[in-house]
Design a protein around this motif. Sequence first.
Motif, PDB file in Angstrom:
ATOM      1  N   PRO A  64       5.856  -9.233  -9.016  1.00 15.36           N
ATOM      2  CA  PRO A  64       4.946  -8.760 -10.060  1.00 15.36           C
ATOM      3  C   PRO A  64       5.105  -9.548 -11.353  1.00 15.36           C
ATOM      4  N   ARG A  65       6.281 -10.167 -11.559  1.00 19.69           N
ATOM      5  CA  ARG A  65       6.501 -10.943 -12.784  1.00 19.69           C
ATOM      6  C   ARG A  65       6.017 -12.387 -12.616  1.00 19.69           C
ATOM      7  N   GLY A  66       5.692 -12.754 -11.370  1.00 21.17           N
ATOM      8  CA  GLY A  66       5.280 -14.130 -11.089  1.00 21.17           C
ATOM      9  C   GLY A  66       3.824 -14.185 -10.657  1.00 21.17           C
ATOM     10  N   ASP A  67       3.615 -14.502  -9.359  1.00 22.92           N
ATOM     11  CA  ASP A  67       2.233 -14.612  -8.846  1.00 22.92           C
ATOM     12  C   ASP A  67       1.553 -13.252  -8.668  1.00 22.92           C
ATOM     13  N   GLY A  68       2.309 -12.207  -8.783  1.00 23.45           N
ATOM     14  CA  GLY A  68       1.749 -10.855  -8.612  1.00 23.45           C
ATOM     15  C   GLY A  68       2.029 -10.290  -7.244  1.00 23.45           C
ATOM     16  N   ALA A  69       1.908  -8.972  -7.142  1.00 25.29           N
ATOM     17  CA  ALA A  69       2.223  -8.258  -5.898  1.00 25.29           C
ATOM     18  C   ALA A  69       1.238  -8.638  -4.792  1.00 25.29           C
ATOM     19  N   TYR A  70       1.663  -8.487  -3.557  1.00 22.73           N
ATOM     20  CA  TYR A  70       0.747  -8.629  -2.411  1.00 22.73           C
ATOM     21  C   TYR A  70      -0.128  -7.375  -2.363  1.00 22.73           C
ATOM     22  N   LEU A  71      -1.424  -7.593  -2.139  1.00 14.90           N
ATOM     23  CA  LEU A  71      -2.353  -6.458  -2.166  1.00 14.90           C
ATOM     24  C   LEU A  71      -2.847  -6.109  -0.771  1.00 14.90           C
ATOM     25  N   LYS A  72      -2.871  -4.837  -0.487  1.00 17.77           N
ATOM     26  CA  LYS A  72      -3.426  -4.326   0.775  1.00 17.77           C
ATOM     27  C   LYS A  72      -4.304  -3.121   0.449  1.00 17.77           C
ATOM     28  N   GLY A  73      -5.092  -2.723   1.419  1.00 16.85           N
ATOM     29  CA  GLY A  73      -5.920  -1.548   1.221  1.00 16.85           C
ATOM     30  C   GLY A  73      -5.095  -0.275   1.319  1.00 16.85           C
ATOM     31  N   ALA A  74      -5.619   0.804   0.762  1.00 18.81           N
ATOM     32  CA  ALA A  74      -4.913   2.082   0.789  1.00 18.81           C
ATOM     33  C   ALA A  74      -4.777   2.586   2.227  1.00 18.81           C
ATOM     34  N   GLY A  75      -3.701   3.274   2.501  1.00 13.29           N
ATOM     35  CA  GLY A  75      -3.486   3.843   3.844  1.00 13.29           C
ATOM     36  C   GLY A  75      -2.944   2.794   4.804  1.00 13.29           C
ATOM     37  N   LEU A  76      -2.978   3.127   6.096  1.00 13.84           N
ATOM     38  CA  LEU A  76      -2.482   2.189   7.111  1.00 13.84           C
ATOM     39  C   LEU A  76      -3.673   1.475   7.734  1.00 13.84           C
ATOM     40  N   ARG A  77      -3.761   0.190   7.486  1.00 13.80           N
ATOM     41  CA  ARG A  77      -4.914  -0.575   7.983  1.00 13.80           C
ATOM     42  C   ARG A  77      -4.418  -1.733   8.840  1.00 13.80           C
ATOM     43  N   PRO A  78      -5.110  -1.963   9.943  1.00 16.91           N
ATOM     44  CA  PRO A  78      -4.662  -3.053  10.819  1.00 16.91           C
ATOM     45  C   PRO A  78      -4.899  -4.426  10.200  1.00 16.91           C
ATOM     46  N   HIS A  79      -3.961  -5.315  10.460  1.00 14.35           N
ATOM     47  CA  HIS A  79      -4.104  -6.740  10.139  1.00 14.35           C
ATOM     48  C   HIS A  79      -4.423  -7.047   8.677  1.00 14.35           C
ATOM     49  N   GLU A  80      -3.828  -6.255   7.782  1.00 14.92           N
ATOM     50  CA  GLU A  80      -3.960  -6.615   6.361  1.00 14.92           C
ATOM     51  C   GLU A  80      -2.681  -7.259   5.862  1.00 14.92           C
ATOM     52  N   GLY A  81      -1.788  -7.558   6.786  1.00 21.93           N
ATOM     53  CA  GLY A  81      -0.586  -8.309   6.423  1.00 21.93           C
ATOM     54  C   GLY A  81       0.647  -7.442   6.282  1.00 21.93           C
ATOM     55  N   ALA A 127       1.000   8.220  13.584  1.00 18.76           N
ATOM     56  CA  ALA A 127       1.534   8.052  12.228  1.00 18.76           C
ATOM     57  C   ALA A 127       0.441   8.185  11.179  1.00 18.76           C
ATOM     58  N   LYS A 128       0.670   9.084  10.209  1.00 22.22           N
ATOM     59  CA  LYS A 128      -0.358   9.297   9.190  1.00 22.22           C
ATOM     60  C   LYS A 128       0.174   9.107   7.779  1.00 22.22           C
ATOM     61  N   ALA A 129       1.379   8.553   7.680  1.00 24.35           N
ATOM     62  CA  ALA A 129       1.962   8.358   6.352  1.00 24.35           C
ATOM     63  C   ALA A 129       1.210   7.252   5.611  1.00 24.35           C
ATOM     64  N   GLU A 130       1.520   7.089   4.325  1.00 21.33           N
ATOM     65  CA  GLU A 130       0.835   6.036   3.560  1.00 21.33           C
ATOM     66  C   GLU A 130       1.480   4.675   3.783  1.00 21.33           C
ATOM     67  N   TRP A 131       2.778   4.715   4.154  1.00 20.09           N
ATOM     68  CA  TRP A 131       3.502   3.466   4.357  1.00 20.09           C
ATOM     69  C   TRP A 131       4.079   3.431   5.759  1.00 20.09           C
ATOM     70  N   LEU A 132       4.155   2.233   6.313  1.00 20.77           N
ATOM     71  CA  LEU A 132       4.718   2.082   7.658  1.00 20.77           C
ATOM     72  C   LEU A 132       5.746   0.952   7.638  1.00 20.77           C
TER      73      LEU A 132
END
Lengths: 683, 322
Positions: free
Chosen positions: A407-424, A324-329
Amino acid sequence: MKESALLTLFSQQKRSGLGRWARWLWLLGVSVSALAQNPHRPFTRLPYLQGSSPTQIHVLWRTEGPIQPVVRWGTRPDRLDQTVPLAAIVTRASLGTNGQPMLPQWQSLRTPENLSLPKLHSAPIGTFQYEAAIEGLSPDTVYYYGVFNGSERLTAESPEQRFQTQPKPGTVRPYRFWVLGDSGTGREAQRAVHEGMQAWVKQDGRPLDFWIHVGDMAYGTGRDVEFQSRFFESYQTTLRNSVCWPAMGNHEGHTSKGSTGIGPYYDAYWVPTRAESGGLASGTEAYYSFDHGNIHFICLDSHDLDRKPSGAMAKWLKADLEKAKAEWLIAFWHHPPYTKGSHDSDKEADLIEVRHHLLPILESGGVDLVLTGHSHVYERSMLLDGAYSTNATVAENFILDDGDGDPRGDGAYLKGAGLRPHEGAVQVVAGHSGASLGRVGTSPVMRRTLVEHGSLLVDVEGDTLVGRMINREGVERDRFSLVKRGAPLVRRLSLPWQPPEYKAPEKATKSPYPPPLDHAVLIPAGGEWRVLSGAHPQGSLWTQPGFDDSSWLLAKAPFNSGRGRLLGEGRASKEGRPSLYVRRNFTVTQADTVTELGLWVDYADGIIVYLNGQEVTRVNVGRSSGRNAQGIKLREDSGAVYVPLGSIARFLVDGVNVLAIECHAHSEGSIDFGLNPALWMED
Amino acid sequence: MASIGTRIGWSLLCAFLCLGVARAHDSPEHQIEALSERLIREGASADVLLERAIEYRVLGKLKEAARDLQRAVRLAPSDSLVLLELAQIELQRGRVSEALLWARRALQVPGLATGERAAILMIRSHCRAAQGSKLEALDDCSEALRWNPQLISAYLERSAWQQRLHRPHERILGLEEGIRRTGAGLLVAERIEALLDEGQWQQALEAIEPELTASRLQGTWKIRRARALKGLSRRTEAERDLQSALEEIELRMPRVVKDSSLLMDRALARELLGQTEAAIQDYKLAAGCGGGEEAIEAGRRLRRTRSGRPLWPWRTQRTTQH
């Protein structure tokens, strides 16, 4: 009612020689009636879309009896200038088995040629299913299509009869998909959730690209008739112009098996097995993957396949993730790894196994969002990673962001670009799209738990994903967002936010069973019945077809006692407690097309219902029946309620059936004693 | 009784208002309760017993599930779904002869669909494997594939038996047939494993390169390439691949509970690097978190290799070539 009269005539005159004429008239009546009941004839399942890719899509439909299948398509609704070659249309049929009773018109279809067609499992006899593959399409393009029988157009010329091919893999543009689960009840809540989503989407102005069903689309056992009335008819307006990607639920699992690939679930859908829509070829319809633009989707069978890492499904999952090489999984299946809704993921083996065996593979592969159902509730987690324990789930050190993700409250959850293991990943349980809701507690990893009907809308645009829970009124009830940008620091929270403890109501309110949304009335309220009151019939013969009820009173419902009197004509039984026995014939044209029968009934206090001599339901009666009925409880509520009849598939027959009901008062002095039944058939 | 008309309206309103009320009715315990009531009310039927057995199975109550299924079989002796489920449950309970008996009975059901026959044959294969009858287990896999050539798990299990029974040529041919018939990506990877086990290094290397290029996560493929490179005596390149694979594995390995598929990869990489003790430890960990027989056997093989008693001579090739 005319049919019923004819059949009565048929059964009564059988011996006298008039039976043949009556039978002929009945069959004529049946045919006319069938025509009247199905306005979409010859369709028994209207055309719907399946398995799309940038260059291909599938159109499936069913007819009663065979047609000469033709699918035309083009880029304008009034100019369908392309035709699908006949070789690209697969035909399946349900023709019954040797010696199986069937209407004469289906007997003639049992030709060697038809019998050699691939089989539909448990579809009504006489059903033909067509699966047309439209190929050679351009990516990200809107097309229109029509289904024909030879040269006769069967679908209306309408801009709604359209599809849009997928964009090329990797294309970045806004995508919107709908997620729902546990919806297939055919009840009002299911329709409201569908309409709520449609209203919200219409107001927002951006249509769906496709949708995902996380299972339990055909209660109670995934029979073909349940698929028809509780999925295909319910979502027809969405199915005709957007692809539904399905996952099998446990209720479908009663009649369909992942290990065999056989059953109504597998008949209903076309999903990629050879990587036709991207991903790694799974070689099976039980689990598969596909790409849509810059998103990679994975669907698993969490119900009846080996979930262990050494099993074929988990091995395929690992291999698919490698590619899988997509940006989202995004992954979806039925059984949730975390829930305290109507199911408990800390107690049930299926759910624990999913968490323990499948999540580690997905999270080390960089999954962003996991969509499940099964538990009849909406639950949405915080940003979570690594909670795979077979013991009770805890949040400490597994939560990477304990904010609300809004996004209107505590803000979006942030992850690194691309597919990265164990970033939540965010876990969503969307089992709240139609079935009765439930909650047993609070999962410590969930940020939002809502016990209300609804569904999830997901928007993906570039590096941002937004999920919205839209309730049955079309109101947004939860919003979360994931943003994948740069390389944010991953930290594990040792004391994350704790959801408030759930306290179950001391006295749970038992809600009445809702009636089916679309139904036909087989016996109306206030109809005529043969009635026995003031006495008890001998044995159980009175519940069976062929019982001579001519000595019983012919009377119109309602049957009530007034002040100690019953029907005006009858008397309370000598034993003291009033009882009443009623029976009546009704007609069903083709029993294998009936999804559910139920009584819309006002009664006091207890009833036992029989179908063709077999008990199918009892309410407020403890043991035994008739004169010996015991444990009759006082009915505390009042008015008419819906009472579904169980096991009709076993007892209902083509033609004349007998419904019999016995009604007992709670006590001798019961003044509310009475009965007013109507028989409904889910349509 | 009050006026029926007004009550119908009131009840409808109540019914719809009450739909949102919390009610955990769908849990397996509640399902079992409801199904039990149905069985009392309607009398025993195979369908309802099967449904209840499935709910028992979900709760891990295999004994109760088996009891329901046995009752269901008495009521519907030709119901292949019931027989299939019963054979599976008995096998899960470790009652292999009983499982075998039910599988045999299921195979005798007239008019069995081809997919069902194949699924039952696979259960029979598992029973025979549990009894230690390797050849029969292999035969059942092959027969299952004759009935359902789309059954990926059967190709994989047949391949594993062929490996154990030293039938490398048949194994490769069988997997190639599977790839032709199903296109399954898993079989492509398994065929490469078969080539490596067979020592066809160059052919394996040629098959690995495009897969490696197409992969985002390359650890597993780099380990496979390292095996081929070692076979071709390109040790430096092989070690580079192994180190790189280990780096990726470490990055992906969960912190607390381990991922057995990653542990299996790490064990093999360590084994190929000659880190035998660490590899044995990884196989042990993998076996403890769902790695199954594969992890147990690999660990056992390595321990025997270490003590000079190879269990699988055909696989010692790659360990002795370090």
